[in-house]
Design an enzyme around this catalytic site. Structure first.
Site, short mmCIF file in Angstrom:
data_model
loop_
_atom_site.label_atom_id
_atom_site.label_comp_id
_atom_site.label_asym_id
_atom_site.label_seq_id
_atom_site.Cartn_x
_atom_site.Cartn_y
_atom_site.Cartn_z
N ASP A 1 42.59 29.91 40.27
CA ASP A 1 41.85 30.76 39.34
C ASP A 1 42.59 32.09 39.26
OD1 ASP A 1 40.09 32.57 38.12
OD2 ASP A 1 38.32 31.51 38.86
N LYS B 1 37.41 37.64 30.47
CA LYS B 1 37.79 38.89 31.12
C LYS B 1 39.00 39.51 30.40
CE LYS B 1 34.48 37.34 33.61
NZ LYS B 1 34.64 36.54 34.82
N TYR C 1 34.59 32.42 43.24
CA TYR C 1 33.60 32.87 42.27
C TYR C 1 32.31 32.07 42.53
CZ TYR C 1 31.72 33.98 37.63
OH TYR C 1 30.95 34.42 36.59
N ARG D 1 35.89 18.27 18.19
CA ARG D 1 35.61 18.24 19.62
C ARG D 1 36.92 18.07 20.39
NH1 ARG D 1 32.64 13.66 20.56
NH2 ARG D 1 34.15 12.73 21.97
C1 LIG Z 1 34.07 35.30 35.21
C2 LIG Z 1 34.82 34.43 36.14
C3 LIG Z 1 34.70 33.03 36.08
C4 LIG Z 1 33.74 32.34 35.13
O1 LIG Z 1 34.11 32.53 33.82
P1 LIG Z 1 33.05 32.45 32.59
O2 LIG Z 1 33.94 32.72 31.42
O3 LIG Z 1 32.01 33.49 32.84
O4 LIG Z 1 32.49 31.07 32.61
C5 LIG Z 1 35.45 32.28 36.96
N1 LIG Z 1 36.28 32.86 37.86
C6 LIG Z 1 36.42 34.20 37.95
C7 LIG Z 1 37.33 34.77 38.97
C8 LIG Z 1 35.69 35.02 37.10
O5 LIG Z 1 35.81 36.35 37.21
#
Ligand SMILES: *Cc1c(COP(=O)(O)O)cnc(C)c1O
Length: 435
Positions: free
Chosen positions: A223, A248, A141, A88
Site C-alpha cells: 500500500d 489521497k 490501514y 464494467r
Molecule cells: C485511505 C486509505 C485507504 C483506503 O482508501 P479509500 O479510497 O478510502 O477506500 C487504504 N490505505 C491507506 C494507507 C489509506 O490512507
C-alpha cells in the site's frame, strides 16, 4: 483509425498522432506525460482534453470482433480485451488514467478502482483461496486489517503479521511460521505505517521471501498511498504490486474516492479478471477528475512536502510540543529507519504526528482553535486537515494496542496542504497559544 471521418466536410482529416514518450534518447518524465499520454485528440473530434465517455456499452464493428473481445475479457486468450466492450470491464477515461498511473512507477500495467478499499479487496480475492495464509506488516490501514482478519477469515484465509520495523530475520521467521499453517499466497505491506510513520524495509521483505518461500514465491504487494507515487516507488525496490487509495495525493482535492493497483502485466491480468467479475472499476467521471488531478500531482506534492518541512521545523521547537513524528527527521538519523528512509524514499510526505504536552483536553483545545486547518480525517489534499486519532479513526482500537502504536490522547494527526506556509505556521502558532 487511419480513415477518420470528416463530419464537417472541410476536407481536412484528423490524423492519429503517435503517443510521444521520448525525444531521442531522452525518456519524458512523468510530470510531462501527465498532460497527454494515452489520449489521441484525433479519436475525439480534436478535443484537447478527453471527453467523459458516459456509456454503459460499446458497439462492435463486426460479430467476429465482438467474439475476439470476449475471448480476451473471459481470459480464454491472455492479455485482456483488445477493444472496449462494456463499462464494467473498462472505458476510455479509465484506460487513459491507467496508462498515466503506470508511468509514475514505470510499471507495465495499472488498474483503476472505485476506492482504495475496493482495489485492496479485489487484489486479496485474486490471490487468496481457502486454506491460504497472508503475511503482512503491522499495523495496516484499519479497514484493511478488518478485511483480512474478519472478512477473509470467514472464508478460511489466515494471516500472520510482523512489526513494520522488523528486520529480515524476523520477517523470515514469520513467513516460516505462516508457511507451516498453509500456502503463503500474498505478502502485504504498508509503508509508512499509519499513524506510526514506521517504514517497512521492502528489500528485506523480498530477501526473506526469496529465502523462505522460494518454492512458490507469492507476490509482494504494498500500500503506497502515503508516499506514492512521487516519493516512494516500491516496484524499483522489488515489490510486485503497488496499491493506492487515489482518494489521497493522486486525487488530491478531497473531492473523489478511488483506488489503483500497479505492476507487471502477468499479475495485473489476474487482478483484472477479478475486477471484471466484481465490477470494482472506477467510473468515467471520477477517472476524468483523476486525469485533471494527475496533471498537477508533482506540483501539489512538492509544495505540500516543502510546506510540511517548514511547519515541522516550527512545531518541533515549540515549548507546548512534546515531539513531532515526521519522516523528514529520519534523513540524517543514524538508525535502521534512517537507512531505510535514505534508500527507499525521495521525500518525507506531508503527514505528521504532533504530540502536544498534556492529553485530550490540550489536543482538543488546539484542534478547536485552528482556523485554516479543517478538522477532518483523510490526507493528501490541497487543504490542511487535522484530526485526533485516539478519539476518531482509532477510537475502537483496544487500549493496549493503541498504546503500542503510540496513539495517545495528546496525539494530533496533521496533513499539510498547499497553502502559504507562513499562513499555516501563523495558524498553528495561535492554536498552540490557545491551549
Ligand atoms: C485511505 C486509505 C485507504 C483506503 O482508501 P479509500 O479510497 O478510502 O477506500 C487504504 N490505505 C491507506 C494507507 C489509506 O490512507
Amino acid at each position: 483509425m487511419d480513415n477518420a471521418e470528416d463530419p464537417a466536410g472541410t476536407g481536412a482529416r484528423r490524423r492519429p498522432r503517435p503517443d510521444v514518450t521520448a525525444i531521442g534518447n531522452r525518456r519524458l518524465r512523468p510530470a510531462t506525460l501527465m498532460m497527454g499520454h494515452g489520449f489521441d485528440p484525433a479519436l475525439s473530434e480534436g478535443a484537447l482534453k478527453p471527453p467523459i465517455f458516459l456509456t454503459s456499452t460499446f458497439v462492435f464493428e463486426s460479430a467476429a470482433e465482438g467474439k475476439r473481445h470476449f475471448e480476451g475479457v473471459t481470459g480464454r486468450r491472455p492479455g485482456g480485451a483488445e477493444g472496449l466492450v462494456y463499462s464494467r470491464f473498462n472505458g476510455p477515461n479509465q484506460e487513459i488514467l491507467e496508462d498515466r498511473l503506470g508511468v509514475w512507477e514505470d510499471a507495465e500495467d495499472a488498474l483503476s478502482f472505485s476506492s482504495g478499499m475496493s482495489a485492496i479487496a479485489t487484489l486479496l480475492l485474486t490471490f487468496c483461496q481457502p486454506g491460504d495464509m497472508i503475511v503482512h506488516s503491522g499495523p495496516l490501514y484499519a479497514a484493511t486489517e478488518t478485511l483480512i482478519a474478519r472478512i477473509l477469515g470467514r472464508f478460511g484465509i489466515g494471516w500472520m503479521d510482523f512489526p513494520a520495523d522488523a528486520g529480515e530475520e524476523t520477517i523470515a521467521q514469520v513467513m516460516e511460521a505462516a508457511a507451516r499453517k498453509g500456502r503463503v499466497a500474498l505478502v502485504y505491506v504498508e509503508s509508512p505505517a499509519n499513524p506510526t510513520n514506521v517504514l517497512v524495509d521492502i528489500e528485506a521483505v523480498c530477501r526473506a521471501r526469496a529465502r523462505v518461500l522460494a518454492d512458490a514465491p507469492p507476490p509482494v504487494a504494498i500500500d503506497n498511498t502515503f508516499l506514492g507515487p512521487l516519493w516512494q516507488k516500491p516496484l524499483a525496490h522489488g515489490a510486485d504490486l503497488s496499491v493506492y487509495s487515489l482518494t489521497k495525493y493522486a486525487g488530491g482535492h478531497s473531492d473523489l474516492v478511488a483506488g489503483a493497483v500497479v505492476g507487471p502485466a502477468a499479475h495485473i491480468n489476474k487482478v483484472r479478471m477479478m475486477r471484471n467479475t466484481l465490477g470494482t472499476i472506477t467510473d468515467p467521471h471520477t477517472a476524468w477528475m483523476l486525469l485533471r488531478s494527475l496533471e498537477t500531482l508533482e506540483l501539489r506534492m512538492t509544495r505540500a512536502g516543502a510546506n510540511a518541512a517548514r511547519v515541522c521545523d516550527f512545531l518541533s521547537g515549540h515549548p507546548k510540543v512534546e515531539r513531532v513524528g515526521y519522516l523528514g527527521f529520519l534523513a540524517g538519523e543514524d538508525s535502521h529507519q534512517g537507512a531505510i528512509y535514505r534508500r527507499q524514499c525521495s521525500g518525507a510526505g506531508s503527514t505528521l504526528s504532533l504530540y502536544l504536552k498534556g492529553g485530550e483536553k490540550e489536543a482538543f483545545a488546539f484542534l478547536d482553535a485552528l482556523v485554516i486547518a479543517k478538522l477532518a480525517v483523510s490526507l493528501g489534499g490541497t487543504e490542511t486537515l487535522a484530526s485526533h486519532p485516539a478519539a476518531m479513526t482509532h477510537l475502537s482500537v483496544p487500549e493496549a494496542r493503541k498504546a503500542a502504536l503510540g496513539i495517545t490522547d495528546n496525539l494530533v494527526r496533521i496533513s499539510i496542504g498547499v497553502e502559504d506556509p507562513d499562513d499555516l505556521i501563523a495558524d498553528f502558532e495561535q492554536a498552540l497559544a490557545a491551549i
